[in-house]
Design an enzyme around this catalytic site. Structure first.
Site, PDB file in Angstrom:
ATOM      1  N   ARG A 211       2.016   2.963   2.108  1.00  0.00           N
ATOM      2  CA  ARG A 211       0.705   2.936   2.763  1.00  0.00           C
ATOM      3  C   ARG A 211      -0.286   3.544   1.789  1.00  0.00           C
ATOM      4  O   ARG A 211      -0.235   4.727   1.474  1.00  0.00           O
ATOM      5  CB  ARG A 211       0.754   3.751   4.051  1.00  0.00           C
ATOM      6  N   GLY A 212      -1.217   2.707   1.319  1.00  0.00           N
ATOM      7  CA  GLY A 212      -2.093   3.095   0.224  1.00  0.00           C
ATOM      8  C   GLY A 212      -2.864   4.368   0.451  1.00  0.00           C
ATOM      9  O   GLY A 212      -2.920   5.250  -0.406  1.00  0.00           O
TER      10      GLY A 212
ATOM     11  N   ASP B 211      -2.223   6.930   2.099  1.00  0.00           N
ATOM     12  CA  ASP B 211      -1.390   8.137   2.109  1.00  0.00           C
ATOM     13  C   ASP B 211      -0.923   8.545   0.720  1.00  0.00           C
ATOM     14  O   ASP B 211      -0.849   9.738   0.408  1.00  0.00           O
ATOM     15  CB  ASP B 211      -0.144   7.922   2.983  1.00  0.00           C
ATOM     16  N   THR B 212      -0.568   7.554  -0.089  1.00  0.00           N
ATOM     17  CA  THR B 212       0.197   7.890  -1.297  1.00  0.00           C
ATOM     18  C   THR B 212      -0.243   7.213  -2.577  1.00  0.00           C
ATOM     19  O   THR B 212       0.251   7.563  -3.656  1.00  0.00           O
ATOM     20  CB  THR B 212       1.687   7.520  -1.074  1.00  0.00           C
TER      21      THR B 212
ATOM     22  N   GLY C 148      -7.234 -14.807  -2.293  1.00  0.00           N
ATOM     23  CA  GLY C 148      -7.049 -16.209  -1.959  1.00  0.00           C
ATOM     24  C   GLY C 148      -5.605 -16.600  -1.756  1.00  0.00           C
ATOM     25  O   GLY C 148      -5.315 -17.672  -1.254  1.00  0.00           O
TER      26      GLY C 148
ATOM     27  N   GLU D 168       6.989  -5.966   5.448  1.00  0.00           N
ATOM     28  CA  GLU D 168       7.746  -5.752   4.207  1.00  0.00           C
ATOM     29  C   GLU D 168       9.103  -5.133   4.524  1.00  0.00           C
ATOM     30  O   GLU D 168      10.144  -5.542   3.977  1.00  0.00           O
ATOM     31  CB  GLU D 168       6.968  -4.832   3.269  1.00  0.00           C
TER      32      GLU D 168
END
Length: 433
Positions: free
Chosen positions: A21-22, A24-25, A54, A88
């Site tokens: 999760r961007g 957060d980390t 795109g 994911e």
């Protein structure tokens, strides 16, 4: 969520897929972990760098996960508030269950039990997301969170008392060890009769660990040069971050040209997707950019000195400690290239030949009852060529004694040398390759 050195291949193969999760980390722990993995030469996918505007994000990510050896989900406080992170994770667990794929979770300031039961701050984010999707989708996510929480991984928390710098070291070490197996070249079964040869070649390569060493293995067709070279390569592979195995150089040089071989070597060692067609330009790239690279290279079935000149040149092309193994049927090629460390591979001994033949004819170490004399006669007629012994063993496997007698009669009609030549032709034109 999750870059790669491997912008270089059409198939997008990666060693590691990082899922995170961007917010957060991204700018702290993940950045340090990515750099640590990158530093040891691993191809790492971080989706924020790889997914372009795109494109369908899910297709791109799913393909990257499937094409990775290892996935590392970094389960932070807000991980479960992201649909993409959960999707994911679903893909990772599916790949783990149906294929050779390893999932190594990191519980980043969350407890595994909170991941398993969607509790605490981790659970709050999941609850907010769940309200937007179907019950079926939510149940699938709950199941994979339970699955990943059950896997062995690492924890970063107050109770775990683990410093992040040390964690990065531990993760890189674990990933490197797990991937060692992927660096191994395939060697069918357990080779017979190569122990002494392997030790001698390792001695030739290791007499000075601080110097670059080139060793040439030469011998006739079917003697086992490639198998022996692969065994040595596998023995050394975990000492090198940069490796290249170029197979069937004679065939590939005729079909694709020497520049094609250079392009493969440049990609393997430098990570560059080079598509040059000028051999001299390829030489200049290898000679100038590999000087600081400690490499392990295996060049298999070289049949012209121009191939060596264009691929490895001289020892000073590569950094100290590099190891280069060459196999060829033509000793003069090694002499011309001034490869002073050479090993002449001879036929394997009679008792070893019988073991090898029996493995393929009977799936055991010795002949079946009633076939002892026939087996000994066939092995004596063929000689100690591993490839020919394997071929004849597979050919006669499961056949009755009458067919064996007929095969032996045909083998006896020609000389020992012609027997080997006939078997070579039959091997080359068969599907046994």
């Amino acid at each position: 969520m999750s870059t790669s050195l491997a912008n270089s291949t059409e198939s997008k193969n990666y060693d590691v897929f990082l899922s995170f999760r961007g917010k957060d980390t991204r700018n702290n722990f993940v950045d340090h972990l990515y750099k640590g993995l990158d530093r040891v030469g691993l191809h790492v996918f971080r989706d924020d760098d790889e997914v372009h505007e795109g494109e369908k994000i899910n297709d791109k990510l799913f393909q990257a996960i499937e094409n990775s050896e290892i996935s590392i989900p970094i389960l932070s406080e807000n991980y479960a508030s992201s649909k993409w992170c959960l999707q994911e994770l679903v893909q990772m667990i599916e790949c783990m269950n149906k294929a050779r794929h390893v999932v190594l979770p990191i519980f980043y300031w969350v407890e595994p039990t909170n991941v398993r039961h969607q509790k605490g701050r981790f659970g709050e984010g999941f609850a907010r997301l769940s309200g937007e999707y179907s019950e079926k989708e939510v149940e699938k996510w709950k199941q994979v969170l339970q699955d990943v929480a059950s896997l062995k991984g690492w924890e970063v928390s107050e109770t775990a008392n683990r410093k992040e710098g040390k964690l990065v070291e531990d993760v890189v070490k674990k990933v490197w060890e797990d991937l060692k197996k992927a660096f191994q070249l395939f060697v069918p079964n357990q080779p017979v009769g190569f122990d002494d040869a392997k030790e001698r070649i390792l001695q030739l390569l290791d007499d000075n660990p601080y110097a670059t060493r080139i060793v040439g293995i030469h011998g006739m067709w079917g003697i086992g040069k490639t198998t022996l070279a692969k065994v040595v390569y596998n023995e050394l592979s975990n000492q090198f971050q940069l490796r290249s195995f170029i197979a069937n150089i004679k065939e590939n040089s005729q079909r694709n040209g020497i520049a094609w071989l250079q392009n493969k070597l440049i990609f393997d060692i430098l990570g560059m997707k080079y598509q040059g067609s000028d051999i001299d330009e390829g030489i200049n790239i290898l000679r100038s950019k590999c000087k600081l690279k400690k490499v392990l290279i295996l060049l298999d079935d070289v049949n012209h000195h121009d191939q060596l000149k264009s691929l490895v040149g001289k020892e000073d092309w590569f950094n100290m400690g590099s190891r280069i193994i060459i196999t060829t049927r033509i000793k003069s090629i090694l002499d011309y290239a001034q490869v002073n460390r050479q090993y002449h591979l001879m036929e394997i001994k009679r008792d070893q030949s019988l073991i090898l033949f029996s493995r393929h004819a009977f799936c055991k170490e010795s002949p079946r009852c009633g076939f002892e004399a026939l087996s000994i006669e066939i092995v004596s007629t063929i000689g100690g060529l591993p490839l020919a012994l394997e071929f004849m063993g597979k050919t006669l496997c499961g056949k009755n004694q009458a067919i064996w007698q007929e095969a032996l009669k045909k083998l006896r009609k020609v000389s020992h040398v012609k027997v080997q030549e006939k078997l070579r032709i039959r091997y080359d034109t068969s599907n046994y390759k």
